[in-house]
Write a protein that holds these residues in place. Structure first.
Motif, PDB file in Angstrom:
ATOM      1  N   GLY A   1      -7.450 -23.239   5.392  1.00 34.15           N
ATOM      2  CA  GLY A   1      -6.616 -23.323   4.206  1.00 34.15           C
ATOM      3  C   GLY A   1      -6.073 -21.971   3.811  1.00 34.15           C
ATOM      4  N   PHE A   2      -5.097 -21.996   2.914  1.00 35.55           N
ATOM      5  CA  PHE A   2      -4.507 -20.782   2.342  1.00 35.55           C
ATOM      6  C   PHE A   2      -4.333 -21.032   0.852  1.00 35.55           C
ATOM      7  N   THR A   3      -5.027 -20.253   0.020  1.00 41.87           N
ATOM      8  CA  THR A   3      -4.958 -20.431  -1.419  1.00 41.87           C
ATOM      9  C   THR A   3      -4.893 -19.069  -2.088  1.00 41.87           C
ATOM     10  N   SER A   4      -3.837 -18.835  -2.864  1.00 39.27           N
ATOM     11  CA  SER A   4      -3.696 -17.552  -3.544  1.00 39.27           C
ATOM     12  C   SER A   4      -2.659 -17.680  -4.656  1.00 39.27           C
ATOM     13  N   PRO A   5      -2.872 -17.005  -5.800  1.00 37.32           N
ATOM     14  CA  PRO A   5      -1.921 -17.097  -6.919  1.00 37.32           C
ATOM     15  C   PRO A   5      -0.693 -16.225  -6.712  1.00 37.32           C
ATOM     16  N   PHE A   6       0.466 -16.807  -6.963  1.00 40.28           N
ATOM     17  CA  PHE A   6       1.733 -16.091  -6.859  1.00 40.28           C
ATOM     18  C   PHE A   6       2.418 -16.118  -8.221  1.00 40.28           C
ATOM     19  N   PRO A   7       2.677 -14.956  -8.826  1.00 42.23           N
ATOM     20  CA  PRO A   7       3.324 -14.952 -10.140  1.00 42.23           C
ATOM     21  C   PRO A   7       4.814 -15.272 -10.033  1.00 42.23           C
ATOM     22  N   ALA A   8       5.232 -16.349 -10.694  1.00 40.33           N
ATOM     23  CA  ALA A   8       6.659 -16.660 -10.757  1.00 40.33           C
ATOM     24  C   ALA A   8       7.377 -15.715 -11.703  1.00 40.33           C
ATOM     25  N   GLY A   9       6.615 -15.066 -12.573  1.00 36.80           N
ATOM     26  CA  GLY A   9       7.167 -14.107 -13.513  1.00 36.80           C
ATOM     27  C   GLY A   9       6.092 -13.621 -14.452  1.00 36.80           C
ATOM     28  N   ALA A  10       6.348 -12.515 -15.127  1.00 34.57           N
ATOM     29  CA  ALA A  10       5.433 -11.972 -16.128  1.00 34.57           C
ATOM     30  C   ALA A  10       6.247 -11.427 -17.285  1.00 34.57           C
ATOM     31  N   ASP A  11       5.741 -11.617 -18.501  1.00 34.71           N
ATOM     32  CA  ASP A  11       6.455 -11.171 -19.692  1.00 34.71           C
ATOM     33  C   ASP A  11       5.447 -11.042 -20.828  1.00 34.71           C
ATOM     34  N   SER A  12       5.940 -10.632 -21.987  1.00 38.21           N
ATOM     35  CA  SER A  12       5.050 -10.528 -23.150  1.00 38.21           C
ATOM     36  C   SER A  12       4.461 -11.894 -23.455  1.00 38.21           C
ATOM     37  N   ALA A  13       3.240 -11.889 -23.933  1.00 35.88           N
ATOM     38  CA  ALA A  13       2.515 -13.144 -24.163  1.00 35.88           C
ATOM     39  C   ALA A  13       3.280 -14.078 -25.086  1.00 35.88           C
ATOM     40  N   GLN A  14       3.867 -13.546 -26.150  1.00 35.00           N
ATOM     41  CA  GLN A  14       4.562 -14.417 -27.085  1.00 35.00           C
ATOM     42  C   GLN A  14       5.843 -14.986 -26.487  1.00 35.00           C
ATOM     43  N   ASN A  15       6.531 -14.190 -25.663  1.00 34.84           N
ATOM     44  CA  ASN A  15       7.725 -14.714 -24.995  1.00 34.84           C
ATOM     45  C   ASN A  15       7.377 -15.865 -24.059  1.00 34.84           C
ATOM     46  N   VAL A  16       6.287 -15.721 -23.315  1.00 42.50           N
ATOM     47  CA  VAL A  16       5.852 -16.788 -22.420  1.00 42.50           C
ATOM     48  C   VAL A  16       5.478 -18.020 -23.217  1.00 42.50           C
ATOM     49  N   ALA A  17       4.746 -17.809 -24.330  1.00 40.14           N
ATOM     50  CA  ALA A  17       4.335 -18.942 -25.174  1.00 40.14           C
ATOM     51  C   ALA A  17       5.547 -19.656 -25.759  1.00 40.14           C
ATOM     52  N   ASN A  18       6.511 -18.909 -26.260  1.00 33.29           N
ATOM     53  CA  ASN A  18       7.700 -19.518 -26.859  1.00 33.29           C
ATOM     54  C   ASN A  18       8.527 -20.281 -25.824  1.00 33.29           C
ATOM     55  N   ALA A  19       8.558 -19.772 -24.602  1.00 25.98           N
ATOM     56  CA  ALA A  19       9.316 -20.458 -23.552  1.00 25.98           C
ATOM     57  C   ALA A  19       8.697 -21.817 -23.224  1.00 25.98           C
ATOM     58  N   LEU A  20       7.398 -21.932 -23.378  1.00 17.14           N
ATOM     59  CA  LEU A  20       6.721 -23.187 -23.065  1.00 17.14           C
ATOM     60  C   LEU A  20       6.588 -24.104 -24.275  1.00 17.14           C
ATOM     61  N   GLY A  21       6.318 -23.508 -25.447  1.00 17.25           N
ATOM     62  CA  GLY A  21       5.992 -24.322 -26.626  1.00 17.25           C
ATOM     63  C   GLY A  21       6.952 -24.185 -27.783  1.00 17.25           C
ATOM     64  N   GLY A  22       8.040 -23.424 -27.618  1.00 18.85           N
ATOM     65  CA  GLY A  22       8.989 -23.251 -28.709  1.00 18.85           C
ATOM     66  C   GLY A  22       8.617 -22.088 -29.614  1.00 18.85           C
ATOM     67  N   THR A  23       9.515 -21.745 -30.510  1.00 16.95           N
ATOM     68  CA  THR A  23       9.312 -20.616 -31.407  1.00 16.95           C
ATOM     69  C   THR A  23       8.014 -20.774 -32.198  1.00 16.95           C
TER      70      THR A  23
END
Length: 833
Positions: free
Chosen positions: A354-376
């Motif tokens: 098998g091959f298993t490893s995390p690949f980041p699709a992107g990284a940003d400030s925690a609040q920006n990531v949260a807002n992108a997923l859950g809204g303002t």
């Protein structure tokens, strides 16, 4: 099964030799000689056994060959096979992925996706895998360098095109010890500033005057080169062989290998870039080092997903790159007439893992990531680790840097990469006037399975080093959960829900080949041909084929709690309708060379070659295959060709050697890259000079090599804007230098690996800086059979950026990159016997 039966029948009917390049010397074949014994019998000469029909002196060959000895393996103490291969001139290795998944190329040939597309990795003359760039199944994942290795030899360009399938760029061959030299060793190695423990052993000798044997292997456990807080590397390997020689000059050898090893796979990680694209400065994020840390964590050990049959399964992230290989093989040389012999090499390898490893699709400030997923105003909560369940009240300080990464877990079940290979060769020589003509004819046959399931999923995690990263849950401002245990969707959510796939393919290859060489005085001429006939059969499944093949997303109570959460409305499945793969291909390869000895110490050579590389699994899910019929929509897509011209000068005398080779190459490339979901269809051109030399005077020796390459993209069907640009990650100059002093009881030396700057992507905007990596070692021998060695890898903790996903610096300054690993120091105690 029919292909397997065919290959077994071929083994019985005839005797193959490895899929390697052929000798350019008309060496008389009066007896069948074991190449291993031939090497040991000529310790003062550079005897080439890779890419030749019979062992030959390097000065007599018009192919470019380099080698690394077993002693160098011990002294250089590379942490991975990729780090070892960087010491071969002309070989470009992005050795930043751990024990496997390195991108390997030669002399300006491109790395448009990953793996070693145009270069074949071999063990004892047969390929590890028929294709070196199987997606998530790169050949180096299934290869380990340990005390079993006598020599690593590389043949670059030349007749690799005609004496190996799918390797026009060259061949790297790991040659095993076979017991001609009696004795062995046991070694215990421990990391001093990193947690890794390893034992190696080997022993060989004679059971009788005509029977030799060798056995060896390793076992290890630890974090690996970076601190992750759990046993990310664990497992080992054992190999053995036994050889019977005959009074007639022939021999037969049986060998076996079992590898079961888990090794962490390092993928790109977030890093801060300041300055400009043309003059960037790559800096560690607070609490996260690009060359010493990874997103792997003791707090993120498993992932819930669906297996290839769409059944819930919990997968272990800690398995990492997990090769499981059980292989058996036969090698024999049999004299059949005066000056003629048959050589047979056969191997069956059962390969899975098998091959298993995390690949980041992107990284940003925690609040920006949260807002992108859950809204303002979205809220954040820890979903794993010691603070699991607690609300994150100050996202700006989360993880010490206020960042979150949106991760796609590359999780691939390698159900079968089994291969069976058989290579038969008849070679001999006849007198022609005042010279000698060598003649070789043979047949190569193989079958390569590719049965894999892509089980990708996604989650949100903190950007922390030291194995302390934690999953994070997101809720709306009103408190409605958006994620479940850090999972926004049980799919590749951040890649548009792509890539839930199943592959069930097999590729068969049948390739007759022939060579004629003529030696007259100081001149050696040779020409060779190979005709590859291939069949691609099987099927693939996945919604990436189009809506006609089914939806890839469904709602499912994947955790079995009786409710459908928001993430469970986004569960990736493999559609039941499969798309066939059913096409044939064939192509001709050829090579011709001349070698002229100026004296017993020097020679000139030249060679022209054309070789092909069949495209395998990376061609599926793309426009080149009709998804309904499985036939090719463009016949030329099946094979990419490499044309190469090379020539140069060779010198060796009294402890001094020097080799200079000028080269030109034109390459076709059609490929697919999983991380960017992009297809490539383009041509490249590269020219340059390759230099290699060694001097030994008394206790001092110095080896060095360097390759200058001028490469450019000359055609691109899908993105014409990059035509004229330098291919991504292609430096103009790469080099390695190894000075060493060997005294009576102490040996010490250094190893410098370096590269000039290159571009991150084909748009030629963001640069990856030049870097130097300095390794050093000192060995002390208090007694004849006891050696204590301290080895430092990357002593100055250099950041060596080998790949960047972005083509330009983004607004937040954070890119995703892979770096060589920082400083690691190890100590070893070796006992010889």
């Amino acid at each position: 099964m029919k292909a397997t039966h065919f290959l077994l029948a071929t083994t019985i009917l005839a005797a193959p030799v490895p899929a390697m390049a052929q000798s350019t010397t008309a060496t008389p074949a009066a007896q069948a000689t074991d190449p291993a014994a031939q090497q040991d019998a000529n310790p003062g000469e550079e005897i080439v056994v890779t890419a030749v029909a019979q062992g030959t002196n390097r000065l007599d060959s018009s192919v470019t060959v380099s080698s690394i000895s077993a002693d160098s393996l011990v002294q250089l103490s590379p942490r991975t096979s990729g780090e070892l291969l960087r010491n071969l001139p002309g070989i470009r290795v992005e050795a930043s992925g751990g024990d496997g998944n390195a991108n390997i190329s030669v002399r300006g040939l491109p790395v448009a996706s990953g793996g070693s597309k145009f270069l074949q990795l071999q063990e004892d003359g047969l390929p590890v895998l028929e294709f070196g760039d199987i997606t998530f199944g790169n050949a180096d994942i299934f290869l380990r360098a340990d005390f079993n290795v006598r020599t690593v030899e590389s043949v670059r360009g030349g007749s690799a095109s005609t004496f190996a399938s799918n390797s026009p760029g060259g061949v790297i061959n790991f040659i095993s010890k076979t017991g001609e030299k009696a004795g062995g060793a046991f070694q215990v190695t421990s990391g001093i500033d990193y947690r890794d423990f390893r034992t190696d052993f080997d022993y060989g000798g004679r059971l009788s005057n005509s029977v030799t044997y060798h056995i060896g292997g390793f076992s290890r456990i630890g974090d690996g080169q970076r601190d992750v807080g759990y046993d990310a590397v664990r497992g080992g390997q054992i190999k053995a062989n036994i050889t019977k020689t005959f009074a007639s000059g022939g021999y037969v050898r049986l060998y076996g290998k079992y590898l079961n090893d888990r090794a962490i796979g390092y993928l790109p990680n977030p890093v801060l870039v300041t300055g400009s694209n043309a003059d960037p400065d790559y800096r560690n994020l607070t609490n996260f080092s690009i060359n010493n840390d990874t997103l792997h964590s003791r707090y993120i050990q498993t992932a819930l997903t669906l297996d290839g049959a769409n059944r819930p399964v919990r997968r272990s992230i800690g398995d990492g790159q997990h090769p499981v290989v059980a292989a058996i093989g036969l090698e024999t040389q049999i004299p059949v007439a005066e000056g003629w012999n048959i050589v047979e090499r056969f191997r069956y390898a059962d390969i899975s893992g098998g091959f298993t490893s995390p690949f980041p699709a992107g990284a940003d400030s925690a609040q920006n990531v949260a807002n992108a997923l859950g809204g303002t105003g979205a809220q954040l909560f820890y979903a794993s680790g010691p603070n699991g369940g607690q609300r994150i009240t100050t996202p700006s300080t989360l993880g010490g840097n206020g960042l979150l990464a949106n991760v796609v877990l590359f999780d691939v079940d390698l159900k079968s990469l089994n291969n069976i290979t058989n290579d038969i060769r008849l070679n001999g020589s006849v007198p022609v006037g005042s010279g000698t003509m060598s003649i070789t004819g043979g047949l190569y046959a193989s079958r390569q399975d590719i049965q894999t399931d892509w089980l990708w999923t996604s989650f949100v995690q903190t950007v922390e080093g030291g194995g302390r990263s934690a999953l994070v849950d997101v809720r709306t401002a009103a408190g409605v959960p958006v994620t479940q245990n850090g999972v926004p969707g049980y799919s590749a959510s951040f890649f548009g829900n792509c890539c839930r796939r199943s592959y069930d393919l097999d590729y068969t290859t049948l390739a007759p080949f022939a060579q004629v060489g003529l030696e007259i005085g100081r001149v050696n001429l040779d020409g060779s041909l190979r005709y590859d006939m291939g069949k691609a059969r099987g099927s693939v499944a996945g919604s990436d084929l189009g809506s006609a093949f089914g939806s890839g997303i469904t709602a499912l109570d994947i955790n079995g709690d009786g409710t459908i959460s928001s993430p469970e409305r986004q569960v990736a499945v493999i559609p039941s309708r499969r798309s066939p793969v059913n096409y044939d291909y064939n192509y001709l390869s050829y090579s011709a060379g001349v070698n002229f000895k100026l004296s017993d110490a020097s020679a000139l050579f030249a060679r022209y070659s054309r070789g092909g590389r069949a495209n395998a699994d990376r061609l599926t899910f793309g426009p080149s295959i009709n998804p309904t019929t499985g036939a090719l929509t463009d016949a030329s897509a099946a094979v990419d060709f490499v044309r190469q011209l090379e020539g140069g000068f060779k010198f060796r005398q009294n402890g001094l050697s020097f080799y200079a080779t000028g080269f030109w190459a034109r390459t076709e490339e059609q490929n697919f890259e999983a991380t960017t979901q992009r297809f490539f269809d383009r041509n490249y051109e590269a020219k340059g000079v390759e230099l290699e030399g060694r001097i030994a005077r008394g206790a001092f020796s110095l080896s060095a090599g360097g390759t200058y390459t001028d490469a450019k993209i000359t055609r691109d069907v899908l993105n014409p804007a990059v035509v004229g640009n330098r291919p991504r990650r292609q430096a103009e100059f790469i080099y390695q230098v190894t000075p060493q002093v060997d005294l009576d009881t102490v040996t010490f030396g250094a190893n410098l690996i370096g590269t000039t700057a290159s571009y991150a992507q084909d748009n030629n905007q963001l640069k990856m800086p030049a870097y130097n990596q300095v390794n050093a070692f000192v060995s002390f021998r208090p007694f004849d059979d006891i050696t204590v060695t301290v080895n430092g890898n990357n002593l100055f903790n250099a950041k060596g950026i080998t790949e960047v996903e972005e083509g330009a610096i983004p607004t937040n300054g954070i890119v995703r990159a892979r770096s060589i690993t920082g400083r690691t120091i190890s100590a070893a105690l070796r006992v010889g016997f």
